[in-house]
Design a protein around this motif. Structure first.
Motif, mmCIF file in Angstrom:
data_model
loop_
_atom_site.group_PDB
_atom_site.id
_atom_site.type_symbol
_atom_site.label_atom_id
_atom_site.label_comp_id
_atom_site.label_asym_id
_atom_site.label_seq_id
_atom_site.Cartn_x
_atom_site.Cartn_y
_atom_site.Cartn_z
ATOM 1 N N ILE A 18 0.853 -1.182 0.000
ATOM 2 C CA ILE A 18 0.000 0.000 0.000
ATOM 3 C C ILE A 18 0.889 1.232 0.000
ATOM 4 O O ILE A 18 1.677 1.440 0.928
ATOM 5 C CB ILE A 18 -0.930 0.022 1.221
ATOM 6 N N ALA A 39 -2.772 4.599 9.257
ATOM 7 C CA ALA A 39 -2.456 3.536 8.305
ATOM 8 C C ALA A 39 -1.691 2.410 8.986
ATOM 9 O O ALA A 39 -1.944 1.223 8.721
ATOM 10 C CB ALA A 39 -1.641 4.111 7.142
ATOM 11 N N VAL A 43 -2.896 -1.606 9.185
ATOM 12 C CA VAL A 43 -2.064 -2.698 8.662
ATOM 13 C C VAL A 43 -1.712 -3.684 9.769
ATOM 14 O O VAL A 43 -1.736 -4.911 9.557
ATOM 15 C CB VAL A 43 -0.795 -2.113 8.003
ATOM 16 N N LEU A 59 3.312 -1.207 4.189
ATOM 17 C CA LEU A 59 3.171 0.191 3.804
ATOM 18 C C LEU A 59 4.452 0.710 3.170
ATOM 19 O O LEU A 59 5.544 0.408 3.642
ATOM 20 C CB LEU A 59 2.856 1.063 5.027
ATOM 21 N N ILE A 88 -3.262 4.806 -1.155
ATOM 22 C CA ILE A 88 -4.306 5.223 -0.214
ATOM 23 C C ILE A 88 -3.735 6.373 0.597
ATOM 24 O O ILE A 88 -2.817 6.175 1.384
ATOM 25 C CB ILE A 88 -4.733 4.079 0.738
ATOM 26 N N GLU A 294 -8.156 7.542 6.377
ATOM 27 C CA GLU A 294 -7.013 6.727 5.961
ATOM 28 C C GLU A 294 -7.135 5.319 6.529
ATOM 29 O O GLU A 294 -6.944 4.319 5.825
ATOM 30 C CB GLU A 294 -5.704 7.375 6.415
ATOM 31 N N TYR A 295 -7.437 5.232 7.822
ATOM 32 C CA TYR A 295 -7.640 3.943 8.483
ATOM 33 C C TYR A 295 -8.735 3.148 7.774
ATOM 34 O O TYR A 295 -8.558 1.970 7.439
ATOM 35 C CB TYR A 295 -8.016 4.204 9.941
ATOM 36 N N VAL A 298 -7.862 1.767 4.165
ATOM 37 C CA VAL A 298 -7.114 0.502 4.112
ATOM 38 C C VAL A 298 -8.079 -0.669 4.218
ATOM 39 O O VAL A 298 -7.966 -1.671 3.489
ATOM 40 C CB VAL A 298 -6.053 0.453 5.228
ATOM 41 N N TYR A 299 -9.055 -0.548 5.107
ATOM 42 C CA TYR A 299 -10.031 -1.633 5.264
ATOM 43 C C TYR A 299 -10.962 -1.744 4.064
ATOM 44 O O TYR A 299 -11.394 -2.849 3.696
ATOM 45 C CB TYR A 299 -10.838 -1.422 6.543
ATOM 46 N N TYR A 301 -10.063 -1.133 0.995
ATOM 47 C CA TYR A 301 -9.261 -1.838 -0.002
ATOM 48 C C TYR A 301 -9.226 -3.328 0.303
ATOM 49 O O TYR A 301 -9.381 -4.163 -0.600
ATOM 50 C CB TYR A 301 -7.838 -1.273 -0.038
ATOM 51 N N LYS A 302 -9.044 -3.682 1.552
ATOM 52 C CA LYS A 302 -9.070 -5.096 1.958
ATOM 53 C C LYS A 302 -10.379 -5.746 1.531
ATOM 54 O O LYS A 302 -10.389 -6.853 0.960
ATOM 55 C CB LYS A 302 -8.895 -5.208 3.468
#
Length: 373
Positions: A18, A39, A43, A59, A88, A294-295, A298-299, A301-302
């Motif tokens: 990422i 971030a 992760v 990252l 991201i 941002e947090y 990431v989720y 995208y997961k």
């Protein structure tokens, strides 16, 4: 460039990378560290539960210097040298605009996690933060209905975000029967607001709305406004809760309109705040309306990779508009022309830097952003 990976258990396969280009220097340097922390927590949590599709997540963080030239270097390095699977990040509009052609050429999905002036459209870009249609009306309506304001003065940084936000604000004020008696800008790296403040004080304005580059310009403008004795109803369209705390007493009384405040009373937000405190301790930066997306990004995208069953960009891009994540801000789905309906909070900064919620608006639609996507 710093590579960060947290692997709490053995996992197979190459890491999913990422890329996080962010303004560790320049205007955004006040807020960027909180974005990186958010971030890092995401992760760490994901890797502790087996990663994504059984692969660890890493990252790659790059300083974009908060501007276009730095962003070109950062994006180019992340996309072509580090070969990240996704970008991201929270960035200035200047940095985003400079980076978009690079992710387009490289075919890399880009989740933009910063509030912005709206209508940035690309098949590769998704946005999980607010736009003017979601953020401006609560501030203007508050000043008109509660304070009886009719004459507004607008101050901004001279770039896409500053001008875009105030253009929307001006149109909304005029639609509501108000008048803009002054609208002035300073370059994004400017710090002397004296002449503009003098014009404000002689304008007859009874309310002030500002839209500057996030971080340092907010601090310098607010300090100089207070030093000049300006005590008009003041709405800041760019300040986040973390930056407000760095301003100290100068921020007291400022109205903000945000999709996140630390006082959100939900199990997800309480768990997030506890996890952030446990991980970063005394080094924790105040979670805010720039770091929390941002947090969640990431989720999201997961979730998209898991729905697609692959990190293939085309498959992930198709899935990003269909998946959701329930986190500190509630349930986020980027299904409105690559943007997200959001709960919005009108708040006022208190003397201790905290934000008292004045009003809550649920599931606010972002409006027409990218109808051709």
């Amino acid at each position: 460039m710093v590579a960060l990976a947290t692997m709490a258990q053995a996992q197979d396969g190459d890491p999913i990378k990422i890329g996080v280009p962010v303004g560790l220097s320049g205007a955004n340097s006040v807020v960027a560290p909180s974005v990186v922390q958010a971030a890092e927590l995401a992760v760490e949590e994901i890797n502790a539960k087996g990663g994504i599709l059984g692969r660890p997540v890493a990252l790659e963080i790059a300083d974009d210097a908060s501007g276009a030239a730095g962003a070109q270097k950062a994006f180019d390095s992340l996309v072509y040298q580090h070969e990240v699977d996704v970008i991201i990040s929270m960035e200035t509009s200047a940095a985003r605009n400079a980076g978009l052609p690079i992710v387009t050429r490289g075919g890399v999905p880009y989740i933009y996690t910063s509030f912005y002036e709206g209508r940035s459209c690309s098949p590769y870009l998704y946005v999980n933060a607010w736009v003017p249609e979601q953020q401006v009306p609560p501030v203007v309506d508050q000043f008109m209905t509660k304070d009886g304001a009719k004459n507004f003065f607008l101050i901004g940084s001279d770039y896409a975000f500053g001008r875009g936000m105030l253009e929307f604000a001006r149109k909304y004020i005029e639609e509501k029967g108000g008048k803009v008696v002054g609208e002035e800008y300073l370059p994004m790296d400017g710090s002397d607001w004296t002449a503009i403040i003098s014009n404000l004080k002689s304008s007859g304005a009874d309310a002030l709305i500002t839209s500057t580059a996030g971080g340092a310009p907010n601090v310098t403008l607010t300090k100089q406004l207070r030093g000049a004795g300006v005590d008009l109803p003041y709405g800041n369209l760019a300040v986040d809760e973390g930056t407000a705390k760095t301003m100290g007493a100068d921020a007291t009384g400022i109205f903000i309109s945000a999709s996140y405040v630390t006082g959100i009373d939900s199990p997800e937000n309480k768990a997030f705040l506890e996890a952030m405190k446990a991980k970063f301790g005394e080094e924790l930066r105040t979670p805010n309306d720039l770091s929390v997306p941002e947090y969640e990004g990431v989720y999201l995208y997961k979730a998209a990779v898991e729905k697609a069953g692959t990190t293939d960009p085309d498959a992930v891009l198709a899935a990003l508009g269909e998946v959701s994540f329930t986190g500190p801000r509630g349930t986020i789905t980027m299904n409105k022309q690559h943007h997200a309906p959001l709960n919005m909070y009108l708040g006022q900064v208190q003397a201790d830097g905290s934000v008292s919620v004045v009003n809550t608006f649920e599931n606010v639609d972002p409006g027409e952003q990218c109808p051709n996507l």
